[in-house]
Design a protein around this motif. Structure first.
Motif, PDB file in Angstrom:
ATOM      1  N   ILE A  97       0.863  -1.185   0.000  1.00 53.65           N
ATOM      2  CA  ILE A  97       0.000   0.000   0.000  1.00 53.65           C
ATOM      3  C   ILE A  97       0.897   1.232   0.000  1.00 53.65           C
ATOM      4  O   ILE A  97       1.808   1.348   0.828  1.00 53.65           O
ATOM      5  CB  ILE A  97      -0.935   0.023   1.228  1.00 53.65           C
ATOM      6  CG1 ILE A  97      -1.750  -1.269   1.297  1.00 53.65           C
ATOM      7  CG2 ILE A  97      -1.864   1.228   1.164  1.00 53.65           C
ATOM      8  CD1 ILE A  97      -2.604  -1.386   2.555  1.00 53.65           C
ATOM      9  N   ARG A  98       0.640   2.119  -0.930  1.00 53.46           N
ATOM     10  CA  ARG A  98       1.478   3.315  -1.098  1.00 53.46           C
ATOM     11  C   ARG A  98       0.765   4.528  -0.516  1.00 53.46           C
ATOM     12  O   ARG A  98      -0.424   4.760  -0.780  1.00 53.46           O
ATOM     13  CB  ARG A  98       1.774   3.549  -2.582  1.00 53.46           C
ATOM     14  CG  ARG A  98       2.634   4.758  -2.890  1.00 53.46           C
ATOM     15  CD  ARG A  98       2.846   4.866  -4.392  1.00 53.46           C
ATOM     16  NE  ARG A  98       3.694   5.988  -4.740  1.00 53.46           N
ATOM     17  CZ  ARG A  98       3.265   7.220  -4.998  1.00 53.46           C
ATOM     18  NH1 ARG A  98       1.953   7.475  -4.930  1.00 53.46           N
ATOM     19  NH2 ARG A  98       4.111   8.181  -5.317  1.00 53.46           N
ATOM     20  N   PHE A  99       1.514   5.317   0.276  1.00 53.35           N
ATOM     21  CA  PHE A  99       0.965   6.521   0.893  1.00 53.35           C
ATOM     22  C   PHE A  99       1.737   7.746   0.421  1.00 53.35           C
ATOM     23  O   PHE A  99       2.925   7.671   0.074  1.00 53.35           O
ATOM     24  CB  PHE A  99       1.041   6.431   2.423  1.00 53.35           C
ATOM     25  CG  PHE A  99       0.279   5.269   2.998  1.00 53.35           C
ATOM     26  CD1 PHE A  99      -1.103   5.228   2.926  1.00 53.35           C
ATOM     27  CD2 PHE A  99       0.944   4.217   3.606  1.00 53.35           C
ATOM     28  CE1 PHE A  99      -1.801   4.156   3.453  1.00 53.35           C
ATOM     29  CE2 PHE A  99       0.256   3.149   4.137  1.00 53.35           C
ATOM     30  CZ  PHE A  99      -1.129   3.113   4.060  1.00 53.35           C
ATOM     31  N   SER A 100       1.040   8.885   0.428  1.00 54.91           N
ATOM     32  CA  SER A 100       1.672  10.157   0.082  1.00 54.91           C
ATOM     33  C   SER A 100       1.107  11.255   0.970  1.00 54.91           C
ATOM     34  O   SER A 100       0.041  11.099   1.578  1.00 54.91           O
ATOM     35  CB  SER A 100       1.453  10.488  -1.403  1.00 54.91           C
ATOM     36  OG  SER A 100       0.071  10.679  -1.653  1.00 54.91           O
ATOM     37  N   PHE A 101       1.837  12.360   1.008  1.00 61.73           N
ATOM     38  CA  PHE A 101       1.437  13.483   1.873  1.00 61.73           C
ATOM     39  C   PHE A 101       2.213  14.714   1.419  1.00 61.73           C
ATOM     40  O   PHE A 101       3.442  14.677   1.325  1.00 61.73           O
ATOM     41  CB  PHE A 101       1.766  13.150   3.341  1.00 61.73           C
ATOM     42  CG  PHE A 101       1.299  14.178   4.331  1.00 61.73           C
ATOM     43  CD1 PHE A 101      -0.013  14.220   4.752  1.00 61.73           C
ATOM     44  CD2 PHE A 101       2.187  15.118   4.848  1.00 61.73           C
ATOM     45  CE1 PHE A 101      -0.437  15.165   5.675  1.00 61.73           C
ATOM     46  CE2 PHE A 101       1.773  16.055   5.770  1.00 61.73           C
ATOM     47  CZ  PHE A 101       0.457  16.074   6.194  1.00 61.73           C
ATOM     48  N   LYS A 102       1.524  15.781   1.089  1.00 57.69           N
ATOM     49  CA  LYS A 102       2.191  16.992   0.630  1.00 57.69           C
ATOM     50  C   LYS A 102       2.916  17.673   1.788  1.00 57.69           C
ATOM     51  O   LYS A 102       2.354  17.859   2.877  1.00 57.69           O
ATOM     52  CB  LYS A 102       1.194  17.962  -0.001  1.00 57.69           C
ATOM     53  CG  LYS A 102       0.594  17.465  -1.309  1.00 57.69           C
ATOM     54  CD  LYS A 102      -0.008  18.606  -2.114  1.00 57.69           C
ATOM     55  CE  LYS A 102       1.094  19.509  -2.655  1.00 57.69           C
ATOM     56  NZ  LYS A 102       0.539  20.536  -3.594  1.00 57.69           N
ATOM     57  N   VAL A 103       4.164  18.040   1.541  1.00 54.07           N
ATOM     58  CA  VAL A 103       4.960  18.665   2.595  1.00 54.07           C
ATOM     59  C   VAL A 103       4.475  20.085   2.882  1.00 54.07           C
ATOM     60  O   VAL A 103       4.410  20.512   4.040  1.00 54.07           O
ATOM     61  CB  VAL A 103       6.447  18.679   2.192  1.00 54.07           C
ATOM     62  CG1 VAL A 103       7.298  19.339   3.281  1.00 54.07           C
ATOM     63  CG2 VAL A 103       6.941  17.261   1.926  1.00 54.07           C
ATOM     64  N   PHE A 104       4.101  20.821   1.840  1.00 57.25           N
ATOM     65  CA  PHE A 104       3.702  22.221   2.000  1.00 57.25           C
ATOM     66  C   PHE A 104       2.270  22.417   1.496  1.00 57.25           C
ATOM     67  O   PHE A 104       1.803  21.701   0.616  1.00 57.25           O
ATOM     68  CB  PHE A 104       4.637  23.141   1.212  1.00 57.25           C
ATOM     69  CG  PHE A 104       6.097  22.970   1.556  1.00 57.25           C
ATOM     70  CD1 PHE A 104       6.628  23.521   2.709  1.00 57.25           C
ATOM     71  CD2 PHE A 104       6.930  22.243   0.719  1.00 57.25           C
ATOM     72  CE1 PHE A 104       7.962  23.358   3.028  1.00 57.25           C
ATOM     73  CE2 PHE A 104       8.265  22.078   1.021  1.00 57.25           C
ATOM     74  CZ  PHE A 104       8.780  22.623   2.177  1.00 57.25           C
ATOM     75  N   GLU A 105       1.586  23.383   2.064  1.00 59.62           N
ATOM     76  CA  GLU A 105       0.274  23.786   1.574  1.00 59.62           C
ATOM     77  C   GLU A 105       0.215  25.308   1.507  1.00 59.62           C
ATOM     78  O   GLU A 105       0.923  26.015   2.249  1.00 59.62           O
ATOM     79  CB  GLU A 105      -0.839  23.264   2.479  1.00 59.62           C
ATOM     80  CG  GLU A 105      -0.874  23.855   3.867  1.00 59.62           C
ATOM     81  CD  GLU A 105      -2.040  23.319   4.686  1.00 59.62           C
ATOM     82  OE1 GLU A 105      -2.836  22.536   4.135  1.00 59.62           O
ATOM     83  OE2 GLU A 105      -2.152  23.689   5.866  1.00 59.62           O
ATOM     84  N   ARG A 106      -0.607  25.806   0.582  1.00 59.45           N
ATOM     85  CA  ARG A 106      -0.693  27.250   0.401  1.00 59.45           C
ATOM     86  C   ARG A 106      -1.281  27.901   1.653  1.00 59.45           C
ATOM     87  O   ARG A 106      -2.233  27.400   2.254  1.00 59.45           O
ATOM     88  CB  ARG A 106      -1.535  27.578  -0.828  1.00 59.45           C
ATOM     89  CG  ARG A 106      -1.540  29.065  -1.176  1.00 59.45           C
ATOM     90  CD  ARG A 106      -2.189  29.291  -2.524  1.00 59.45           C
ATOM     91  NE  ARG A 106      -1.339  28.797  -3.594  1.00 59.45           N
ATOM     92  CZ  ARG A 106      -0.332  29.501  -4.126  1.00 59.45           C
ATOM     93  NH1 ARG A 106      -0.038  30.698  -3.640  1.00 59.45           N
ATOM     94  NH2 ARG A 106       0.354  28.998  -5.116  1.00 59.45           N
ATOM     95  N   LYS A 107      -0.726  29.015   1.999  1.00 56.70           N
ATOM     96  CA  LYS A 107      -1.118  29.716   3.217  1.00 56.70           C
ATOM     97  C   LYS A 107      -2.474  30.393   3.043  1.00 56.70           C
ATOM     98  O   LYS A 107      -2.760  30.992   2.028  1.00 56.70           O
ATOM     99  CB  LYS A 107      -0.060  30.750   3.575  1.00 56.70           C
ATOM    100  CG  LYS A 107      -0.300  31.464   4.886  1.00 56.70           C
ATOM    101  CD  LYS A 107       0.813  32.473   5.151  1.00 56.70           C
ATOM    102  CE  LYS A 107       0.559  33.218   6.456  1.00 56.70           C
ATOM    103  NZ  LYS A 107       1.622  34.231   6.712  1.00 56.70           N
ATOM    104  N   THR A 108      -3.323  30.252   4.069  1.00 54.30           N
ATOM    105  CA  THR A 108      -4.622  30.929   4.108  1.00 54.30           C
ATOM    106  C   THR A 108      -4.705  31.740   5.392  1.00 54.30           C
ATOM    107  O   THR A 108      -3.784  31.726   6.232  1.00 54.30           O
ATOM    108  CB  THR A 108      -5.776  29.915   4.041  1.00 54.30           C
ATOM    109  OG1 THR A 108      -5.729  29.072   5.190  1.00 54.30           O
ATOM    110  CG2 THR A 108      -5.676  29.073   2.772  1.00 54.30           C
ATOM    111  N   SER A 109      -5.814  32.396   5.556  1.00 47.67           N
ATOM    112  CA  SER A 109      -5.976  33.229   6.756  1.00 47.67           C
ATOM    113  C   SER A 109      -5.988  32.386   8.027  1.00 47.67           C
ATOM    114  O   SER A 109      -5.621  32.870   9.106  1.00 47.67           O
ATOM    115  CB  SER A 109      -7.271  34.044   6.650  1.00 47.67           C
ATOM    116  OG  SER A 109      -8.380  33.174   6.484  1.00 47.67           O
TER     117      SER A 109
END
Length: 357
Positions: free
Chosen positions: A147-159
């Motif tokens: 089973i392969r997993f992924s996860f984004k290191v960064f996300e766009r900043k919001t308020s």
């Protein structure tokens, strides 16, 4: 003192939850729902939803397995390197954590349950897929299901996001800091939550060394997209709990302190002389036969030295002493024969026989 981990006991606890892939309750508790152009795993509500009520929450599946050594990209920048921007036209904000879990062969309880979890995922994929090509969630690693997993290191900043990335506190290689500074004002670091066996959160810089080989309990969501002739699925990891730490690797039988460069043995002058004498003796001693047992390797580098030895003196046969100096070859007169080749004694004997008759 913490209680020792028991696989059978923990497995029985998971079977009583509806999130466990290897349990009987998972199939009737989750399905896919279309959300923002993608199908997302969603929890099936116990009763009908009210029109003005909250929507069904996103589903979270649970799987237990051993983290594979291969394709482990869980350091602070995941699968991004300083070459990605030039090679794949990617920026650092596209970095993702990736890792695989497989059947834990060293744990009989969860090893027997892992195929059931794989079967549940495949059935879930078939319920929404439009093609037979199902990518990126159930994969093969060395011929075995994983089973392969992924996860984004960064996300766009919001308020509502956390403050701007703290460049000084987030551990990245020195050569990547310039790339990190370019997105620091618009992106934040997402928390990749990994808990150790004692329930303590592992620092980001230590995750990549703690996961491989460990028995883990993974909580993840699932997304689905259909592109052309492929159906792509994503296992979006939410948290990882290490149930049993990876077994320590056996030390190398050759200690680094014992390693030394090889050097040929230097012989003393006496040893060199003895070796030369043995070589000379080998070439001067006659052999009994030319059979294979009498063959020796020819030491070509000793040939100039072997040519210097003095051969043994050949014995001279005994001969009558003479006045001539040794080495001369005087002509001797044969007195027993005449110049015509006849023999005088033979003639005298024939004459005496004739007179007697």
């Amino acid at each position: 003192m913490s209680t020792p981990f028991s696989s059978p006991f923990h497995h029985n606890e998971l079977l009583r939850t509806k999130n466990y892939l290897a349990g009987s309750l998972f199939e009737t508790s989750f399905n896919f729902k279309l959300s923002k152009g993608a199908n997302v795993l969603t929890e099936i509500p116990e009763g009908p939803l009210k029109p003005d009520g909250p929507a069904a929450p996103d589903g979270m599946a649970v799987a237990v397995g051993m983290v594979a050594e291969a394709n482990n990209r869980t350091d602070t920048l995941g699968n991004w390197t300083r070459y990605s921007e030039q090679t794949y036209n990617k920026t650092i904000c596209d970095a993702k954590f990736n890792f695989l879990i497989m059947s834990p062969d060293n744990d009989p309880t969860f090893a027997s349950a892992f195929p059931t979890a794989i079967a549940a995922l495949k059935k879930l994929q078939n319920s929404v897929a439009k093609t037979k090509n199902h990518l990126y969630l159930v994969v093969k690693e060395n011929g075995h299901d994983a089973i392969r997993f992924s996860f984004k290191v960064f996300e766009r900043k919001t308020s509502s996001s956390a403050p701007t990335i703290d460049i000084d506190s987030y551990p990245v290689p020195t050569e990547c800091r310039e790339s990190l500074e370019k997105i620091a004002g618009n992106y934040v670091v997402r928390d990749f939550v990994v808990w150790d066996v004692d329930g303590k959160c592992i620092p980001p810089q230590d995750i990549s060394s703690k996961l491989p080989g460990a028995l883990v309990e993974c909580y993840f969501g699932i997304t689905h997209h259909s592109f052309g002739g492929d159906d792509t699925f994503g296992g979006i990891i939410q948290q990882v709990i290490i149930l049993r730490a990876a077994a320590p690797k056996p030390p190398s039988p050759i200690k680094p302190s014992a390693l030394r460069p090889y050097r040929a043995t230097i012989l003393s002058p006496e040893q060199v002389h003895a070796q030369e004498q043995r070589t000379v003796s080998f070439f001067t001693t006659p052999v009994s036969s030319a059979g294979p047992s009498n063959r020796k390797p020819f030491l070509h580098y000793k040939l100039p030295q072997l040519l210097k030895f003095t051969p043994a003196t050949v014995p001279i046969t005994k001969r009558k002493a003479s006045a001539e100096p040794e080495g001369s070859n005087p002509k001797r007169v044969n007195t027993s024969e005449n110049t015509d080749g006849s023999n005088d004694k033979g003639k005298e004997r024939k004459k005496a026989d004739k007179d007697g008759n």
